[in-house]
Design a protein around this motif. Structure first.
Motif, PDB file in Angstrom:
ATOM      1  N   HIS A 188      17.723   5.561   8.883  1.00  0.00           N
ATOM      2  CA  HIS A 188      18.890   4.774   9.284  1.00  0.00           C
ATOM      3  C   HIS A 188      19.944   4.695   8.175  1.00  0.00           C
ATOM      4  CE1 HIS A 188      16.921   3.491  12.978  1.00  0.00           C
ATOM      5  NE2 HIS A 188      15.821   3.388  12.251  1.00  0.00           N
ATOM      6  N   SER A 189      19.944   5.674   7.260  1.00  0.00           N
ATOM      7  CA  SER A 189      20.873   5.662   6.125  1.00  0.00           C
ATOM      8  C   SER A 189      21.929   6.755   6.245  1.00  0.00           C
ATOM      9  CB  SER A 189      20.102   5.868   4.815  1.00  0.00           C
ATOM     10  OG  SER A 189      19.225   4.792   4.594  1.00  0.00           O
ATOM     11  N   SER A 190      23.059   6.504   5.598  1.00  0.00           N
ATOM     12  CA  SER A 190      24.130   7.510   5.533  1.00  0.00           C
ATOM     13  C   SER A 190      23.747   8.570   4.495  1.00  0.00           C
ATOM     14  CB  SER A 190      25.443   6.849   5.113  1.00  0.00           C
ATOM     15  OG  SER A 190      25.354   6.435   3.756  1.00  0.00           O
ATOM     16  N   ARG A 191      24.507   9.634   4.440  1.00  0.00           N
ATOM     17  CA  ARG A 191      24.241  10.705   3.470  1.00  0.00           C
ATOM     18  C   ARG A 191      24.315  10.160   2.035  1.00  0.00           C
ATOM     19  NH1 ARG A 191      26.552  16.608   4.153  1.00  0.00           N
ATOM     20  NH2 ARG A 191      25.958  15.939   6.214  1.00  0.00           N
ATOM     21  N   GLU A 192      25.308   9.312   1.765  1.00  0.00           N
ATOM     22  CA  GLU A 192      25.453   8.745   0.417  1.00  0.00           C
ATOM     23  C   GLU A 192      24.251   7.854   0.078  1.00  0.00           C
ATOM     24  OE1 GLU A 192      27.910   8.501   2.792  1.00  0.00           O
ATOM     25  OE2 GLU A 192      29.187  10.081   1.967  1.00  0.00           O
ATOM     26  N   GLU A 193      23.817   7.064   1.045  1.00  0.00           N
ATOM     27  CA  GLU A 193      22.654   6.198   0.813  1.00  0.00           C
ATOM     28  C   GLU A 193      21.404   7.039   0.567  1.00  0.00           C
ATOM     29  OE1 GLU A 193      23.943   2.332   3.508  1.00  0.00           O
ATOM     30  OE2 GLU A 193      23.026   4.058   4.491  1.00  0.00           O
ATOM     31  N   LEU A 194      21.270   8.140   1.297  1.00  0.00           N
ATOM     32  CA  LEU A 194      20.114   9.018   1.104  1.00  0.00           C
ATOM     33  C   LEU A 194      20.095   9.590  -0.306  1.00  0.00           C
ATOM     34  CD1 LEU A 194      20.017  10.923   4.506  1.00  0.00           C
ATOM     35  CD2 LEU A 194      18.347   9.267   3.661  1.00  0.00           C
ATOM     36  N   THR A 225       0.866  -1.179   0.000  1.00  0.00           N
ATOM     37  CA  THR A 225       0.000   0.000   0.000  1.00  0.00           C
ATOM     38  C   THR A 225       0.904   1.232   0.000  1.00  0.00           C
ATOM     39  OG1 THR A 225      -0.043   0.240   2.400  1.00  0.00           O
ATOM     40  CG2 THR A 225      -1.712  -1.225   1.418  1.00  0.00           C
ATOM     41  N   PRO A 226       0.376   2.376  -0.421  1.00  0.00           N
ATOM     42  CA  PRO A 226       1.188   3.601  -0.355  1.00  0.00           C
ATOM     43  C   PRO A 226       1.688   3.872   1.072  1.00  0.00           C
ATOM     44  CG  PRO A 226      -0.757   3.980  -1.692  1.00  0.00           C
ATOM     45  CD  PRO A 226      -0.909   2.606  -1.075  1.00  0.00           C
ATOM     46  N   GLN A 227       0.866   3.553   2.068  1.00  0.00           N
ATOM     47  CA  GLN A 227       1.257   3.761   3.464  1.00  0.00           C
ATOM     48  C   GLN A 227       2.446   2.872   3.837  1.00  0.00           C
ATOM     49  OE1 GLN A 227      -1.887   3.128   2.432  1.00  0.00           O
ATOM     50  NE2 GLN A 227      -3.050   4.947   3.003  1.00  0.00           N
ATOM     51  N   GLU A 228       2.407   1.610   3.388  1.00  0.00           N
ATOM     52  CA  GLU A 228       3.512   0.690   3.678  1.00  0.00           C
ATOM     53  C   GLU A 228       4.800   1.160   3.007  1.00  0.00           C
ATOM     54  OE1 GLU A 228       1.178  -3.563   4.270  1.00  0.00           O
ATOM     55  OE2 GLU A 228       1.715  -2.926   2.251  1.00  0.00           O
ATOM     56  N   MET A 229       4.688   1.583   1.748  1.00  0.00           N
ATOM     57  CA  MET A 229       5.882   2.056   1.039  1.00  0.00           C
ATOM     58  C   MET A 229       6.445   3.307   1.707  1.00  0.00           C
ATOM     59  SD  MET A 229       6.785  -0.064  -1.183  1.00  0.00           S
ATOM     60  CE  MET A 229       8.118   0.906  -1.816  1.00  0.00           C
ATOM     61  N   ASN A 230       5.576   4.243   2.051  1.00  0.00           N
ATOM     62  CA  ASN A 230       6.041   5.473   2.699  1.00  0.00           C
ATOM     63  C   ASN A 230       6.696   5.183   4.041  1.00  0.00           C
ATOM     64  OD1 ASN A 230       5.203   7.077   0.575  1.00  0.00           O
ATOM     65  ND2 ASN A 230       3.206   7.484   1.474  1.00  0.00           N
ATOM     66  N   ALA A 231       6.111   4.269   4.808  1.00  0.00           N
ATOM     67  CA  ALA A 231       6.674   3.906   6.116  1.00  0.00           C
ATOM     68  C   ALA A 231       8.036   3.243   5.948  1.00  0.00           C
ATOM     69  CB  ALA A 231       5.718   2.980   6.872  1.00  0.00           C
ATOM     70  N   ALA A 232       8.138   2.316   4.996  1.00  0.00           N
ATOM     71  CA  ALA A 232       9.406   1.619   4.768  1.00  0.00           C
ATOM     72  C   ALA A 232      10.483   2.594   4.301  1.00  0.00           C
ATOM     73  CB  ALA A 232       9.227   0.499   3.742  1.00  0.00           C
ATOM     74  N   ILE A 233      10.140   3.467   3.366  1.00  0.00           N
ATOM     75  CA  ILE A 233      11.108   4.451   2.866  1.00  0.00           C
ATOM     76  C   ILE A 233      11.544   5.379   3.990  1.00  0.00           C
ATOM     77  CG2 ILE A 233      11.397   6.451   1.333  1.00  0.00           C
ATOM     78  CD1 ILE A 233       9.562   4.849  -0.680  1.00  0.00           C
ATOM     79  N   ILE A 267      18.970   6.838  -2.605  1.00  0.00           N
ATOM     80  CA  ILE A 267      17.531   6.609  -2.438  1.00  0.00           C
ATOM     81  C   ILE A 267      16.742   7.684  -3.172  1.00  0.00           C
ATOM     82  CG2 ILE A 267      15.641   6.643  -0.751  1.00  0.00           C
ATOM     83  CD1 ILE A 267      17.717   5.345   1.241  1.00  0.00           C
ATOM     84  N   ASP A 268      17.154   8.945  -3.005  1.00  0.00           N
ATOM     85  CA  ASP A 268      16.454  10.047  -3.675  1.00  0.00           C
ATOM     86  C   ASP A 268      16.488   9.896  -5.191  1.00  0.00           C
ATOM     87  OD1 ASP A 268      15.744  11.217  -1.276  1.00  0.00           O
ATOM     88  OD2 ASP A 268      17.433  12.628  -1.262  1.00  0.00           O
ATOM     89  N   LYS A 269      17.642   9.504  -5.732  1.00  0.00           N
ATOM     90  CA  LYS A 269      17.767   9.324  -7.185  1.00  0.00           C
ATOM     91  C   LYS A 269      16.847   8.208  -7.666  1.00  0.00           C
ATOM     92  CE  LYS A 269      22.559  10.836  -7.643  1.00  0.00           C
ATOM     93  NZ  LYS A 269      23.947  10.353  -7.813  1.00  0.00           N
ATOM     94  N   ILE A 270      16.820   7.111  -6.932  1.00  0.00           N
ATOM     95  CA  ILE A 270      15.994   5.961  -7.317  1.00  0.00           C
ATOM     96  C   ILE A 270      14.513   6.319  -7.248  1.00  0.00           C
ATOM     97  CG2 ILE A 270      15.294   3.631  -6.623  1.00  0.00           C
ATOM     98  CD1 ILE A 270      18.323   3.320  -5.734  1.00  0.00           C
ATOM     99  N   LEU A 271      14.121   7.008  -6.189  1.00  0.00           N
ATOM    100  CA  LEU A 271      12.717   7.400  -6.049  1.00  0.00           C
ATOM    101  C   LEU A 271      12.310   8.376  -7.146  1.00  0.00           C
ATOM    102  CD1 LEU A 271      12.440   7.788  -2.175  1.00  0.00           C
ATOM    103  CD2 LEU A 271      11.514   5.952  -3.596  1.00  0.00           C
TER     104      LEU A 271
END
Length: 105
Positions: free
Chosen positions: A83-89, A69-77, A92-96
């Motif tokens: 809990h991510s580093s700056r590089e991981e963030l 559900t959109p709620q599950e995806m938003n919660a997981a993201i 993530i932003d690029k992928i999203l």
């Protein structure tokens, strides 16, 4: 207050810190395992590699009847971002962003 983020565990079944976050407590275990596989396997991939990796993973989710559900995806993201580093963030932003572009066509 205990800091779970920096505790590296060698336990075979140790879960990443984001999986213990209260934000994801309502997501079923089967979906959490899929997200863990997705996150772990995708870690460190370039944006291009990640997009090539995501397509079969999303197909696999569909075959297994995993509909988020959109709620599950938003919660997981949100939990993963927390809990991510700056590089991981940045990754993530690029992928999203790429995902949103693909979904709008």
């Amino acid at each position: 207050m205990e800091n779970k983020e920096n505790t590296a565990s060698t336990e075979e079944n140790a879960r990443p810190a984001w999986m213990e976050d209260p934000l994801v407590k309502d997501i079923p275990e089967k979906k959490m395992r899929f997200l863990e596989e997705l996150f772990t396997s995708g870690h460190g991939k370039s944006q291009k590699e990640m997009m090539a990796f995501l397509m079969p993973m999303m197909k696999k989710a569909k075959q297994e009847g995993l509909n988020f559900t959109p709620q599950e995806m938003n919660a997981a993201i949100a939990a993963i971002r927390k809990h991510s580093s700056r590089e991981e963030l940045q990754q993530i932003d690029k992928i999203l962003e790429k995902s949103r572009q693909n979904n709008s066509h």
